[in-house]
Scaffold this motif. Structure first.
Motif, PDB file in Angstrom:
ATOM      1  N   SER A 235      -6.195   4.688   2.005  1.00 56.26           N
ATOM      2  CA  SER A 235      -5.331   3.786   2.974  1.00 56.26           C
ATOM      3  C   SER A 235      -4.001   3.324   2.423  1.00 56.26           C
ATOM      4  N   TRP A 236      -3.651   4.017   1.457  1.00 52.12           N
ATOM      5  CA  TRP A 236      -2.346   3.678   1.024  1.00 52.12           C
ATOM      6  C   TRP A 236      -1.648   4.963   0.897  1.00 52.12           C
ATOM      7  N   GLN A 237      -2.279   5.789   1.520  1.00 52.99           N
ATOM      8  CA  GLN A 237      -1.516   7.317   1.100  1.00 52.99           C
ATOM      9  C   GLN A 237      -0.148   7.395   1.835  1.00 52.99           C
ATOM     10  N   ASP A 238       0.115   7.000   3.015  1.00 50.88           N
ATOM     11  CA  ASP A 238       1.512   7.111   3.521  1.00 50.88           C
ATOM     12  C   ASP A 238       2.473   6.539   2.597  1.00 50.88           C
ATOM     13  N   VAL A 239       2.029   5.203   1.923  1.00 47.18           N
ATOM     14  CA  VAL A 239       3.129   4.604   1.084  1.00 47.18           C
ATOM     15  C   VAL A 239       3.271   5.378  -0.085  1.00 47.18           C
ATOM     16  N   ARG A 240       2.079   6.003  -0.724  1.00 42.88           N
ATOM     17  CA  ARG A 240       2.316   6.724  -2.330  1.00 42.88           C
ATOM     18  C   ARG A 240       3.055   7.916  -1.704  1.00 42.88           C
ATOM     19  N   THR A 241       3.082   8.527  -0.549  1.00 45.41           N
ATOM     20  CA  THR A 241       3.684   9.788  -0.114  1.00 45.41           C
ATOM     21  C   THR A 241       5.377   9.466  -0.109  1.00 45.41           C
ATOM     22  N   ALA A 242       5.758   8.370   0.408  1.00 41.88           N
ATOM     23  CA  ALA A 242       7.027   7.898   0.598  1.00 41.88           C
ATOM     24  C   ALA A 242       7.539   7.714  -1.319  1.00 41.88           C
TER      25      ALA A 242
ATOM     26  N   VAL B 236      18.181  -0.058   4.034  1.00 38.84           N
ATOM     27  CA  VAL B 236      18.304  -1.192   3.510  1.00 38.84           C
ATOM     28  C   VAL B 236      17.141  -2.275   4.041  1.00 38.84           C
ATOM     29  N   VAL B 237      16.681  -3.032   3.313  1.00 38.87           N
ATOM     30  CA  VAL B 237      15.624  -4.248   4.018  1.00 38.87           C
ATOM     31  C   VAL B 237      16.358  -5.352   3.234  1.00 38.87           C
ATOM     32  N   SER B 238      16.156  -6.540   4.126  1.00 35.19           N
ATOM     33  CA  SER B 238      16.517  -7.913   3.351  1.00 35.19           C
ATOM     34  C   SER B 238      15.274  -8.800   3.620  1.00 35.19           C
ATOM     35  N   TRP B 239      15.045  -9.703   2.602  1.00 35.10           N
ATOM     36  CA  TRP B 239      14.080 -10.646   2.622  1.00 35.10           C
ATOM     37  C   TRP B 239      14.707 -11.844   2.226  1.00 35.10           C
ATOM     38  N   LEU B 240      14.040 -12.933   3.254  1.00 37.13           N
ATOM     39  CA  LEU B 240      14.338 -14.346   3.304  1.00 37.13           C
ATOM     40  C   LEU B 240      13.305 -15.081   2.139  1.00 37.13           C
ATOM     41  N   PRO B 241      13.998 -16.145   1.684  1.00 40.75           N
ATOM     42  CA  PRO B 241      13.219 -16.901   0.792  1.00 40.75           C
ATOM     43  C   PRO B 241      11.997 -17.566   1.295  1.00 40.75           C
ATOM     44  N   VAL B 242      10.943 -17.867   0.761  1.00 45.50           N
ATOM     45  CA  VAL B 242       9.951 -18.958   1.467  1.00 45.50           C
ATOM     46  C   VAL B 242       9.860 -19.933   0.353  1.00 45.50           C
ATOM     47  N   HIS B 243      10.326 -21.049   0.742  1.00 47.76           N
ATOM     48  CA  HIS B 243      10.036 -22.235  -0.091  1.00 47.76           C
ATOM     49  C   HIS B 243       8.706 -22.958   0.107  1.00 47.76           C
ATOM     50  N   THR B 244       8.235 -23.288  -0.853  1.00 45.95           N
ATOM     51  CA  THR B 244       6.879 -23.869  -0.954  1.00 45.95           C
ATOM     52  C   THR B 244       6.823 -25.288  -1.550  1.00 45.95           C
ATOM     53  N   GLY B 245       8.082 -25.911  -1.685  1.00 47.24           N
ATOM     54  CA  GLY B 245       7.977 -27.482  -2.038  1.00 47.24           C
ATOM     55  C   GLY B 245       8.359 -27.197  -3.613  1.00 47.24           C
TER      56      GLY B 245
ATOM     57  N   GLY C  62      19.298  10.775   9.554  1.00 43.68           N
ATOM     58  CA  GLY C  62      19.540  12.070   9.006  1.00 43.68           C
ATOM     59  C   GLY C  62      19.213  11.795   7.470  1.00 43.68           C
ATOM     60  N   GLY C  63      19.106  10.733   6.937  1.00 43.32           N
ATOM     61  CA  GLY C  63      18.820  10.294   5.714  1.00 43.32           C
ATOM     62  C   GLY C  63      17.459  10.331   5.036  1.00 43.32           C
ATOM     63  N   PHE C  64      16.800   9.924   4.126  1.00 40.11           N
ATOM     64  CA  PHE C  64      15.513   9.891   3.622  1.00 40.11           C
ATOM     65  C   PHE C  64      14.694   9.244   4.679  1.00 40.11           C
ATOM     66  N   ARG C  65      13.761  10.139   5.340  1.00 37.55           N
ATOM     67  CA  ARG C  65      12.792   9.807   6.244  1.00 37.55           C
ATOM     68  C   ARG C  65      11.997   8.393   6.123  1.00 37.55           C
ATOM     69  N   PRO C  66      11.135   8.466   5.211  1.00 40.94           N
ATOM     70  CA  PRO C  66      10.260   7.319   4.951  1.00 40.94           C
ATOM     71  C   PRO C  66      10.857   6.407   4.048  1.00 40.94           C
ATOM     72  N   VAL C  67      12.137   5.985   4.329  1.00 44.47           N
ATOM     73  CA  VAL C  67      12.966   5.190   3.448  1.00 44.47           C
ATOM     74  C   VAL C  67      12.315   3.475   3.452  1.00 44.47           C
ATOM     75  N   ILE C  68      11.867   3.174   4.683  1.00 47.44           N
ATOM     76  CA  ILE C  68      11.564   1.876   5.036  1.00 47.44           C
ATOM     77  C   ILE C  68      10.243   1.561   4.118  1.00 47.44           C
ATOM     78  N   GLU C  69       9.105   2.547   4.313  1.00 50.84           N
ATOM     79  CA  GLU C  69       8.065   2.328   3.862  1.00 50.84           C
ATOM     80  C   GLU C  69       8.288   2.321   1.987  1.00 50.84           C
TER      81      GLU C  69
END
Length: 738
Positions: free
Chosen positions: A516-523, A596-605, A622-629
């Motif tokens: 099930s993780w084949q696409d991620v491992r390929t990237a 690029v990906v950005s991540w917002l903090p999740v505060h839990t208290g 035109g760049g590295f195609r599976p870059v988001i994965e």
């Protein structure tokens, strides 16, 4: 392949198969015939099951409607007018029938219609109104209401007409010699009774429309049926609370702020509609001729313009509209009060008092007096300031620092960091421990996610925010609320719709192993071969050259869409520059950024950050195609190493997994908005993409007060995501994307 094209191809294939089967049967007469006989029993069973279900739910309604149709068939009134039949007077009810001793006419007349065209509204109205009543009241109560109201209205009307038959009142004398048939009085009485058990604000809406209908019909037309309707509804409304079930009796029956405003608007609409009807076709009702020389096209146009303007202001609780309406209604009320004095002065002066049209004048003044009383009694509910003052007051409440502090102290949902974004307005509860961040679009105060503050205080924060919004003439709504908060709001009477699904990855023990993780491992493997590296950093700490590359990638992505970058629940490079936000960069050996990906903090208290929420995802053409994965996988591994418990891939707006949850009855406005924006922004494709990471799904909801607000909320969502884009450009871009 488009859906229409797919259907056409499927139909052609089906037709070809059927043709081949028929040709084969012709060549082989020994084979059984190919027909739809086999489907017959299935269809019959379905029809029988449906009929059985309807019979179990409303046996009384089904029996009466069937009797009406059979009666029309036997008597021939399904194709001939009943009034033209020689036996009409023997079966129709009315004062002449009762005085002549034909006591059975209320029974025989109930199952017939005056002419063939009346069978549709009579039988259809009975099936709709009484059928609904039977499901709410039960069969016994429904029989009691409909039959009792039918007989009660006939008897009271007969007594009333008998009393005024020799009074010189032309309308009463004319009506005292009329006959009628039908069961409509019982149908309307059933609706009047069951309306007492409806939840607010539908209870008042149904009752207001019902009263407007019977009053307009009686004043403008005044037939025997209209008199019966008025009596039946007048008796049914106060009896509703005694006859409905106990759990419905506990419903609050004091008008809310919204209902007071609705009553005022309904009164103005009633008066305006009456004028239009009288101008289109003057009648001769109970109060005399309804025609008037004052009802010109110009006057009608002015009245409608004033009514629309005042109604919109009163609906939003505007104080200025209230003042204008009070002056207007008060003037008519004063004129009605001065009428007896004017008549007395004319009599004392020996001059002739022109009483022509006095009946309609009195009826009109009664309507204006009712509006005046509603405005005065409910004056506290019309205190919303002007839109300019609303914008100024609400903008002054902005307190981003306070919202951030409360979020860090008490924690929030995966979207709560969006409450700190610029462009939000803030509402703080009375005790100061909760904050609601929201935006105003199309008259809707729409918030993102749960209120920020203690979890136990969220229902109170929602209630306070709703009261403040309605006081300001705004419609409150919460978008992308968690299931837990939705359940608490539902207990307080809020309605809800699932509009998205949050996609959560639990980081402890996460390994990208298995098929099930084949696409991620390929990237990951391709990135290593192509010498693509990963960095988890803060964009605010990066040099200007890196930021410039990201802005160029983002501008390239936006340019492909033909529409500006989305807002509301979707951030951009400016939001990624927040020092609290982390970004994952994919770079090659030359420092060229591929994604690029950005991540917002999740505060839990208590200041803890236990998770991160994915926000922007950008890939260079035109760049590295599976870059988001690649970036998502590397980010999750980095957060896992830091001890984070989860990562949210967030919920694509207006998208969800059809196999997860029950979405029956969702308004088309939200699905339509998602469909229009899908070809351009690919929300649903994005949601499908995230399934590669085997997430668990948590529902996200829209909560709102009233179904009637949904069209406006849908428009507000469109404006929130594309605040500077005209609707025509959205539609043009959507068409181009197909």
């Amino acid at each position: 392949m488009g859906l229409s094209r797919f259907r056409a191809t499927t139909d052609q294939r089906t037709l070809s198969i059927m043709t081949a089967q028929l040709e084969h049967r012709t060549a082989r007469p020994d084979l059984p015939a190919i027909s739809t006989v086999r489907l017959g029993p299935v269809r019959i069973n379905r029809v029988a099951q449906t009929a059985g279900m309807i019979w179990r739910l409303a046996p009384y309604t089904v029996a009466i409607v069937a009797t009406m149709l059979v009666g029309g068939l036997v008597t021939g009134t399904l194709w001939h007018e009943a009034t033209q039949q020689s036996w009409f007077g023997d079966v129709a009810y009315g004062l002449p029938s009762l005085t002549d001793g034909r006591w059975w006419t209320p029974i025989t007349g109930a199952f017939l219609a005056l002419n063939p065209w009346y069978y549709l509204p009579m039988a259809g109205g009975f099936a709709l109104l009484v059928g609904y009543a039977e499901t709410q009241l039960g069969t016994r109560r429904t029989v009691l209401v409909t039959v009792g109201a039918h007989f009660f209205a006939i008897v009271v009307a007969a007594v009333f007409l008998l009393a005024f038959r020799g009074s010189g009142w032309p309308w009463a004398e004319s009506l005292s010699g009329r006959h009628d048939v039908g069961f409509s009085a019982g149908s309307l009485a059933a609706l009047a009774v069951t309306s007492a058990g409806m939840r607010s604000p539908w209870r008042l809406r149904v009752r207001a429309l019902l009263c407007i209908y019977v009053l307009l019909s009686f004043v403008l037309i005044g037939s025997l049926a209209d008199l019966l309707h008025l009596i039946a509804v007048g008796a049914g409304l106060p009896m509703g609370r005694r006859l409905i079930h106990r759990d419905a009796r506990a419903l609050p029956h004091r008008p809310s702020r919204r209902e007071w405003r609705l009553l005022a608007v309904a009164g103005l609409v009633l008066i305006a509609v009456s004028d239009v009807i009288l101008w289109l076709g003057p009648t001769d009702g109970p109060f005399g001729a309804t025609g008037s020389e004052d009802l010109t096209l110009l006057n009608i146009g002015i009245n409608l313009t004033v009514t629309v303007a005042l109604s919109n202001g009163l609906r939003n609780g505007r104080r200025r509209a209230w003042w204008v309406a009070v002056v207007l209604a008060g003037g008519h009320t004063l004129a009605g009060l001065l009428l007896p004095g004017g008549a007395l002065l004319a009599l004392l002066a020996g001059t002739e008092f022109d009483a022509d049209g006095i009946g309609m004048f009195i009826a009109n003044q009664i309507a204006w007096t009712a509006v005046f009383l509603v405005l005065v009694i409910g004056r506290r509910e019309f205190r919303a300031p002007s839109p300019r003052r609303v914008r100024g007051n609400l903008a002054g409440r902005a307190n981003r620092a306070l919202a951030t502090e409360i979020l860090r102290r008490h924690g929030g949902s995966t979207l709560s960091w969006m409450t700190t974004w610029p462009g939000n307005r803030y509402f703080t509860t009375g005790n100061g421990n909760s904050v609601v961040a929201y935006q105003v679009h199309a008259g809707v105060a729409i918030s993102v996610g749960d209120p920020v503050g203690p979890a136990a205080a969220r229902p109170c924060a929602i209630a306070e925010f709703a009261r403040d919004s309605e006081q300001s003439g705004l419609v409150p709504a919460f978008f992308s609320v968690t299931a837990a908060t939705t359940a608490k709001a539902a207990a307080d009477g809020w309605r809800h719709l699932q509009i998205a699904e949050d996609t959560i990855l639990d980081l402890p023990g996460l390994e990208f192993r298995g098929k099930s993780w084949q696409d991620v491992r390929t990237a990951l493997n391709r990135a290593a071969k192509e010498h693509i590296g990963f960095r988890l950093t803060r964009l605010a700490d990066e040099p200007a050259a890196v930021v410039a590359q990201l802005r160029a990638i983002s501008a390239e992505w936006v340019g492909d869409k033909g529409l500006p970058e989305l807002g509301f629940t979707l951030g951009g490079v400016d939001q990624a520059l927040d020092p609290a936000v982390r970004v994952g960069l994919a770079e090659d050996e030359t420092g060229h950024i591929h994604g690029v990906v950005s991540w917002l903090p999740v505060h839990t208290g208590d200041g803890r950050i236990d998770g991160w929420t994915l926000d922007i995802m950008r890939r260079r053409d035109g760049g590295f195609r599976p870059v988001i994965e690649y970036l998502i996988a590397q980010s999750c591994l980095a957060f896992q190493a830091e001890g984070a418990r989860f990562a949210s891939l967030s919920g694509a707006p207006l998208a969800r997994t059809s196999a997860n949850g029950d979405f029956k009855g969702l308004p088309r406005i939200l699905d339509g908005l998602g469909s229009v924006m899908e070809p351009v922004y690919g929300f649903r494709s994005l949601h499908a993409f995230k399934s590669k990471f085997q997430p668990r799904y948590e529902s996200m909801h829209l909560i709102y007060r009233d179904e009637a607000d949904l069209p406006r909320i849908g428009l507000a969502l469109a404006r929130a995501y594309l605040p500077a884009t005209p609707v025509r450009e959205m539609v043009r871009a959507a068409r181009a994307g197909h």
